[in-house]
Design an enzyme around this catalytic site. Structure first.
Site, PDB file in Angstrom:
ATOM      1  N   LYS A 103      47.803   4.135  57.741  1.00 33.68           N
ATOM      2  CA  LYS A 103      49.127   3.967  58.336  1.00 33.68           C
ATOM      3  C   LYS A 103      49.885   2.977  57.469  1.00 33.68           C
ATOM      4  O   LYS A 103      49.388   1.895  57.168  1.00 33.68           O
ATOM      5  CB  LYS A 103      48.975   3.414  59.762  1.00 33.68           C
ATOM      6  CG  LYS A 103      50.285   3.368  60.514  1.00 33.68           C
ATOM      7  CD  LYS A 103      50.040   2.940  61.948  1.00 33.68           C
ATOM      8  CE  LYS A 103      51.290   2.838  62.774  1.00 33.68           C
ATOM      9  NZ  LYS A 103      52.560   2.754  62.139  1.00 33.68           N
ATOM     10  N   GLY A 104      51.056   3.374  57.030  1.00 37.20           N
ATOM     11  CA  GLY A 104      51.879   2.462  56.230  1.00 37.20           C
ATOM     12  C   GLY A 104      53.175   2.204  56.951  1.00 37.20           C
ATOM     13  O   GLY A 104      53.377   2.687  58.072  1.00 37.20           O
ATOM     14  N   ILE A 164      43.954   8.811  58.347  1.00 35.49           N
ATOM     15  CA  ILE A 164      43.210   7.969  57.401  1.00 35.49           C
ATOM     16  C   ILE A 164      43.968   6.718  57.001  1.00 35.49           C
ATOM     17  O   ILE A 164      43.431   5.855  56.332  1.00 35.49           O
ATOM     18  CB  ILE A 164      42.792   8.752  56.123  1.00 35.49           C
ATOM     19  CG1 ILE A 164      43.995   9.504  55.532  1.00 35.49           C
ATOM     20  CG2 ILE A 164      41.622   9.656  56.407  1.00 35.49           C
ATOM     21  CD1 ILE A 164      43.672  10.201  54.230  1.00 35.49           C
ATOM     22  N   VAL A 175      49.230   8.642  57.429  1.00 34.50           N
ATOM     23  CA  VAL A 175      48.602   9.498  56.422  1.00 34.50           C
ATOM     24  C   VAL A 175      47.394  10.153  57.099  1.00 34.50           C
ATOM     25  O   VAL A 175      46.567   9.469  57.701  1.00 34.50           O
ATOM     26  CB  VAL A 175      48.162   8.692  55.182  1.00 34.50           C
ATOM     27  CG1 VAL A 175      47.537   9.605  54.138  1.00 34.50           C
ATOM     28  CG2 VAL A 175      49.337   7.931  54.577  1.00 34.50           C
ATOM     29  N   ASP A 219      56.254  -1.077  43.403  1.00 34.10           N
ATOM     30  CA  ASP A 219      55.459  -1.479  44.572  1.00 34.10           C
ATOM     31  C   ASP A 219      53.967  -1.375  44.263  1.00 34.10           C
ATOM     32  O   ASP A 219      53.187  -0.914  45.085  1.00 34.10           O
ATOM     33  CB  ASP A 219      55.853  -0.587  45.767  1.00 34.10           C
ATOM     34  CG  ASP A 219      55.462  -1.201  47.116  1.00 34.10           C
ATOM     35  OD1 ASP A 219      55.186  -2.415  47.162  1.00 34.10           O
ATOM     36  OD2 ASP A 219      55.433  -0.457  48.109  1.00 34.10           O
TER      37      ASP A 219
HETATM   38  P1  ATP Z   1      52.981   0.138  52.831  1.00 29.98           P
HETATM   39  O1  ATP Z   1      53.581   1.253  53.619  1.00 29.98           O
HETATM   40  O2  ATP Z   1      53.258  -1.195  53.409  1.00 29.98           O
HETATM   41  O3  ATP Z   1      53.337   0.225  51.391  1.00 29.98           O
HETATM   42  P2  ATP Z   1      50.391   1.380  52.445  1.00 29.98           P
HETATM   43  O4  ATP Z   1      50.500   1.584  50.964  1.00 29.98           O
HETATM   44  O5  ATP Z   1      49.018   0.998  52.956  1.00 29.98           O
HETATM   45  O6  ATP Z   1      51.384   0.258  52.942  1.00 29.98           O
HETATM   46  P3  ATP Z   1      50.794   4.211  52.886  1.00 29.98           P
HETATM   47  O7  ATP Z   1      51.221   4.482  51.491  1.00 29.98           O
HETATM   48  O8  ATP Z   1      51.488   4.938  53.985  1.00 29.98           O
HETATM   49  O9  ATP Z   1      50.924   2.649  53.214  1.00 29.98           O
HETATM   50  O10 ATP Z   1      49.255   4.526  52.962  1.00 29.98           O
HETATM   51  C1  ATP Z   1      48.461   4.142  54.061  1.00 29.98           C
HETATM   52  C2  ATP Z   1      46.993   4.254  53.691  1.00 29.98           C
HETATM   53  O11 ATP Z   1      46.642   5.645  53.649  1.00 29.98           O
HETATM   54  C3  ATP Z   1      46.624   3.710  52.293  1.00 29.98           C
HETATM   55  O12 ATP Z   1      46.341   2.344  52.337  1.00 29.98           O
HETATM   56  C4  ATP Z   1      45.415   4.541  51.939  1.00 29.98           C
HETATM   57  O13 ATP Z   1      44.250   3.946  52.485  1.00 29.98           O
HETATM   58  C5  ATP Z   1      45.661   5.868  52.673  1.00 29.98           C
HETATM   59  N1  ATP Z   1      46.160   6.911  51.731  1.00 29.98           N
HETATM   60  C6  ATP Z   1      47.418   7.080  51.297  1.00 29.98           C
HETATM   61  N2  ATP Z   1      47.518   8.147  50.478  1.00 29.98           N
HETATM   62  C7  ATP Z   1      46.273   8.658  50.386  1.00 29.98           C
HETATM   63  C8  ATP Z   1      45.690   9.767  49.656  1.00 29.98           C
HETATM   64  N3  ATP Z   1      46.426  10.544  48.864  1.00 29.98           N
HETATM   65  N4  ATP Z   1      44.358   9.992  49.799  1.00 29.98           N
HETATM   66  C9  ATP Z   1      43.609   9.188  50.589  1.00 29.98           C
HETATM   67  N5  ATP Z   1      44.084   8.140  51.283  1.00 29.98           N
HETATM   68  C10 ATP Z   1      45.396   7.861  51.187  1.00 29.98           C
END
Ligand code: ATP
Ligand code: MG
Length: 353
Positions: free
Chosen positions: A77-78, A75, A83, A191
């Site tokens: 990718k960060g 769902i 994720v 952040d």
């Molecule tokens: P960065 O890593 O640059 O900070 P990010 O915040 O988008 O970017 P992640 O925290 O890995 O990176 O999250 C990636 C995406 O996964 C998020 O943008 C969100 O859409 C989804 N996500 C993260 N945690 C959850 C959750 N608990 N429930 C649903 N979706 C989630």
């Protein structure tokens, strides 16, 4: 979105063997200070003898294990990893599984340890719950509360801008979450950005992602490191040695303004040009007056709320506690806005059922 083209000040280089050994014991347990994580879960043990073998972590009956969940789909990718949406085999409940690979440099591993510790200590309706953490096959897996509306980034993609009355209801929840973190837990998020504010079908908004957070009472070395996405960083974070919870308030102000106008409040170059972008944004944030909403399109209460957050002098910025009393947060109370329907009508790309 600004964070997509940007970069985090983290270096993804393989660890040298010596530093890895400091973190990993032969039993497959990740150990960092008083934090222990292995395939059975996480435990925080008081520091006694640093060289003593780690005590076993026993899986608890009522806790989720990785073997109990089915992977459904990716769902998100960060910068830290993937994720995934997962479903518990027996209860059918959905969770989000965040996997962070450990072939990253030592400072990033320390951040991960910090994130896990902070996650363990938080319990608040305005913060995404963390149910369990594992360490297996050189990766951390974190089982999080699944937020089925995705993040504010996803919401903004469909609605483009969020009307004031809905924004007031969203802000109320985020301010309560920040009040809990800052004033009860003494944690600076560091952040805050649209992708770290998640929403669900119940109309709830929650703060997530404590990867670069700091406990204010921790060592000055921790509090001084400049990490995280820089676009939402407060002016003092570029120039001063230390900063406090007020830096989160600045980032929050930028997020609110972005939600209201549909675009990141500062001009952004079309292409990601690494350090050139970093310095040009830094210069603009430090030199220029803070951005503000166009007063002909927004209420005076909203403009005042945003301006209370976007003060370049951190002392002049309101705290989360003070923002709770701001008239903008209550001015639409009589409308009883239904965030659940608003989020549902926005047609989240992540909805599971
Ligand atoms: P960065 O890593 O640059 O900070 P990010 O915040 O988008 O970017 P992640 O925290 O890995 O990176 O999250 C990636 C995406 O996964 C998020 O943008 C969100 O859409 C989804 N996500 C993260 N945690 C959850 C959750 N608990 N429930 C649903 N979706 C989630
Ligand atoms: Mg995130």
């Amino acid at each position: 979105m600004p964070n997509k083209g940007g970069f985090n000040l983290r270096l993804d280089v393989p660890p040298d063997e010596d530093s890895l050994a400091k973190f990993l014991t032969q039993s497959g347990t990740f150990r960092h200070g008083d934090l222990l994580v292995n395939m059975d879960g996480i435990r925080i043990v008081p520091k006694t003898d640093a060289d003593a073998p780690p005590p076993p972590i026993k899986p608890l009956d009522n806790q989720i294990s990785l073997a109990d969940v089915d992977m459904i789909k990716v769902i998100g990718k960060g910068s830290g990893g993937l994720v995934q949406l997962v479903q518990h085999k027996w209860t059918n409940q959905f969770f989000a599984l965040k996997v962070i690979q450990m072939n990253i440099e030592e400072s990033a591993r320390k951040q991960t340890a910090q994130e896990l510790k902070i996650n363990q200590s938080l319990e608040c309706p305005y913060v995404v719950a963390c149910y369990q953490c594992f360490y297996q096959n050189e990766a951390f897996s974190i089982i999080l509360e699944y937020m089925d509306g995705g993040s504010l980034v996803d919401l903004l993609k469909t609605v483009r801008t969020i009307p004031e009355e809905y924004l007031a209801a969203i802000c109320k929840q985020v301010v309560k979450g920040m009040d809990y973190l800052h004033h009860e837990k003494h944690i600076i998020h560091r952040d805050l950005k649209p992708s770290n504010l998640l929403i669900n079908h119940r109309g709830e908004v929650k703060i997530t992602d404590f990867g670069v957070s700091a406990i204010v009472a921790s060592t000055s070395a921790q509090a001084n490191t400049k990490i995280g996405t820089y676009h939402y960083m407060a002016p003092e974070r570029f120039s001063e040695e230390t900063y406090n919870a007020k830096s989160d308030i600045w980032s929050f102000g930028l997020v609110v303004l972005e939600c209201a106008t549909g675009k990141f409040p500062y001009p952004l170059p079309d292409e990601d040009d690494g350090w050139v972008n970093y310095f040009s944004i830094m210069e603009t944030i430090i030199e220029q007056p803070p951005p503000c909403p166009p007063s002909d399109l927004f209420s005076p209460e909203f403009c005042s709320f945003v301006s209370s957050c976007l003060q370049k002098d951190p002392k002049a910025r309101l705290s989360a506690q003070q923002l709770m009393e701001h008239p903008f947060l209550s001015m639409y109370d009589d409308l009883h806005v239904d965030l659940a329907s608003y989020f549902a009508n926005a047609g989240s790309p992540l909805t599971t059922l």
